[in-house]
Design a protein around this motif. Sequence first.
Motif, PDB file in Angstrom:
ATOM      1  N   SER A   1      44.415  43.271  40.288  1.00  0.00           N
ATOM      2  CA  SER A   1      43.911  42.669  41.532  1.00  0.00           C
ATOM      3  C   SER A   1      42.394  42.715  41.574  1.00  0.00           C
ATOM      4  CB  SER A   1      44.486  43.397  42.748  1.00  0.00           C
ATOM      5  OG  SER A   1      45.859  43.122  42.875  1.00  0.00           O
TER       6      SER A   1
ATOM      7  N   GLN B   1      47.579  38.932  46.622  1.00  0.00           N
ATOM      8  CA  GLN B   1      48.742  39.823  46.622  1.00  0.00           C
ATOM      9  C   GLN B   1      49.095  40.210  48.059  1.00  0.00           C
ATOM     10  OE1 GLN B   1      48.242  43.328  44.177  1.00  0.00           O
ATOM     11  NE2 GLN B   1      50.314  44.055  44.577  1.00  0.00           N
TER      12      GLN B   1
ATOM     13  N   ASP C   1      47.977  36.266  42.222  1.00  0.00           N
ATOM     14  CA  ASP C   1      48.087  37.715  42.099  1.00  0.00           C
ATOM     15  C   ASP C   1      49.418  38.202  42.667  1.00  0.00           C
ATOM     16  OD1 ASP C   1      47.671  40.389  41.746  1.00  0.00           O
ATOM     17  OD2 ASP C   1      45.998  40.564  43.137  1.00  0.00           O
ATOM     18  N   GLU C   2      50.325  38.531  41.801  1.00  0.00           N
ATOM     19  CA  GLU C   2      51.658  39.025  42.168  1.00  0.00           C
ATOM     20  C   GLU C   2      52.313  38.158  43.239  1.00  0.00           C
ATOM     21  OE1 GLU C   2      52.730  42.977  42.123  1.00  0.00           O
ATOM     22  OE2 GLU C   2      51.064  43.654  40.860  1.00  0.00           O
TER      23      GLU C   2
HETATM   24 MG   LIG Z   1      47.471  44.339  42.403  1.00  0.00          MG
END
Ligand SMILES: [Mg+2]
Lengths: 394, 252
Positions: free
Chosen positions: B47, B91, B172-173
């Motif tokens: 991240s 995220q 991100d995720e």
């Molecule tokens: Mg992360």
Amino acid sequence: MTEVAGLAPELEGAKKGQGESPIASASERFTSYDVEAFEVPGGREENWRFTPLRRLRGLHDGTAAFDGTATIAVSEAASGVRVETVATDDPRIGQGGVPADRVAAAAWSASKDATVVTLDGAPEPVTITVTGPGEGATAAGHLQLRTAPHAAATVVVEYRGSGALADNVEVVLGDGSRLTLVVTTEWADDAVHVGAQHISVGRDATLRATAVALGGDLVRISPTVNYRGPGGDAELAGLGFADAGQHLEQRLLVDHSVPNCTSNVLYKNALQSAKGATAHTVWIGDVLIRAAAENTQTFELNRNLVLTEHARADSVPNLEIETGEIAGAGHASATGRFDDEQLFYLQSRGIPEDVARRLVVRGFFGEILSRITLPELRERLEAAIEAELAVTGA
Amino acid sequence: MSTLEIKDLHVSVATDDGAKEILKGVDLTVRAGETHAIMGPNGSGKSTLAYAVAGHPKYEITSGSVALDGEDVLEMTVDERARAGLFLAMQYPVEVPGVSTANFLRSAATAVRGEAPKLRTWVKEVKEAMSDLDIDPAFAERNVNEGFSGGEKKRHEVLQLALLKPKIAVLDETDSGLDVDALRVVSEGVNRFRASGDVGVLLITHYTRILQHITPDVVHVFAGGRIVESGGPELAHELEKSGYVRFTGAAV
Ligand SMILES: [Mg+2]
Ligand SMILES: Nc1ncnc2c1ncn2[C@@H]1O[C@H](COP(=O)(O)OP(=O)(O)O)[C@@H](O)[C@H]1O
């Protein structure tokens, strides 16, 4: 958003309630037309503790000379609108309420005459412009708005100009009438305004009030709502935009003393400071439901949006209930910060910082501004708020 | 043809005990038409890489460079990066009280496109994009991310991807916290974006399951603040079987 809640023991530093301990309840609030019946506030009293007295230009301690005049101009009188200038011993004066603090009493005593605007039938919207006495001068003012029974009217009161003003505005709603009231304080930067609004709601009458506080150095407005008969319905909405160095204070008391009445209070303030010049807002929301006020419905809400550091938003909701027979009562208060994470999120979608701030503030105030049904006025106020936002200070 | 070029990127965050280096020399080039997956254990700095590229003020670039089509990204403000064609699906998307999703989307599209989209076509465009992602139209009136579930937030990120049409997207995720159906919907959204033109995708993930829906061209293993190995999709299969042990020396 962090929830902040607190209780304010009400009010007063009145002689009647002498002694060290504050009067415990809003129901015992001292009122008088006589300025000398009130002690000179020292700053520790519950109802003055948030106000920077040094900036009051002597309105509170007898040193204000009241050497100027605030002009009250009413837009060309449409049919159904009567404008009078009367002496303050006119029997109608005082029907809205009685001063509850020293500045209001001082203004009452200093006003030789009052402007009374009576609305009958369904007149066109009326705009009343109150212009301050000019830089360095102090003035007192008295305005009364009256709706005849079953009238339906819209009134805009706009405060402008410079100087210091202490005034009383009485709003007396006839039975079954409906008043939409917008009060804007668009003062110049130097102005100091301490205003009391005495609102008396007749049987089955409806008030839709919206206050917009933008200008001035120090603006403190204290609306008090009383009901004369059942079926009264008062909605008080307001917004304030405090920028660097500004003190904006809103002190509301809704006094439910008769059955079957409704009140709804919604105030939102945004604060934007610069270093060394704190923006400060104070919202006090007192709602009192007396023993006789069965089947009352009330809700009050204050939201504050802190846009920068060096800003302070005080928020004190206070609900006192003396009867078990109410339809509903609640209050809430929250102060949130427009923080770096929110700014980052908006910017990461391409939105420039100034646009991001505007987006957030516009969204925040939308709920209040949308209540203003006069499109030109609403657009002007929206533009004024955006102009305030653009002044980001140092 | 766009290219995002990250060279020897070192990034620190301020902590109570002073600056802490998190990224320790990241080299990565993502070209239009490519999908790169970055896989790594929690806390490895994935991240941080995404935020540093997007320009989050908390992350300090101590050395290295990031360029988009040769332009120095690190010199740009956050909003300039977005307007230059970078996009970060976060995220943890941020709640913005008081701003409706509809208003937000329109403001973002106006900023990125350089002019306000025509109202008529815009309404249709948003409607379709929402329906593609199984997002209830009522969300338009809700405040940005406020009260959204984890999965709703992720779909809302992909909705923005569809509407803002960046050159290079960092996700991100975006797969974490999604159930099977939501994962499929979100993956389809990303695949539509990939098929929409010459765009590059940097897909950050902790799990391999999203790679069954979105086939990467390159897989990078991320550990200890840098890329420790790069390979083809088969690298993801190895990670699925053996985890990150070989790269971190500890079971994760
Ligand atoms: Mg992360
Ligand atoms: N703002 C911060 N302050 C302190 N430590 C941070 C901060 N942001 C990230 N970290 C630390 O940096 C490391 C990497 O975090 P992150 O980039 O979120 O990893 P990942 O996304 O791979 O799980 C972690 O050890 C995390 O605790």
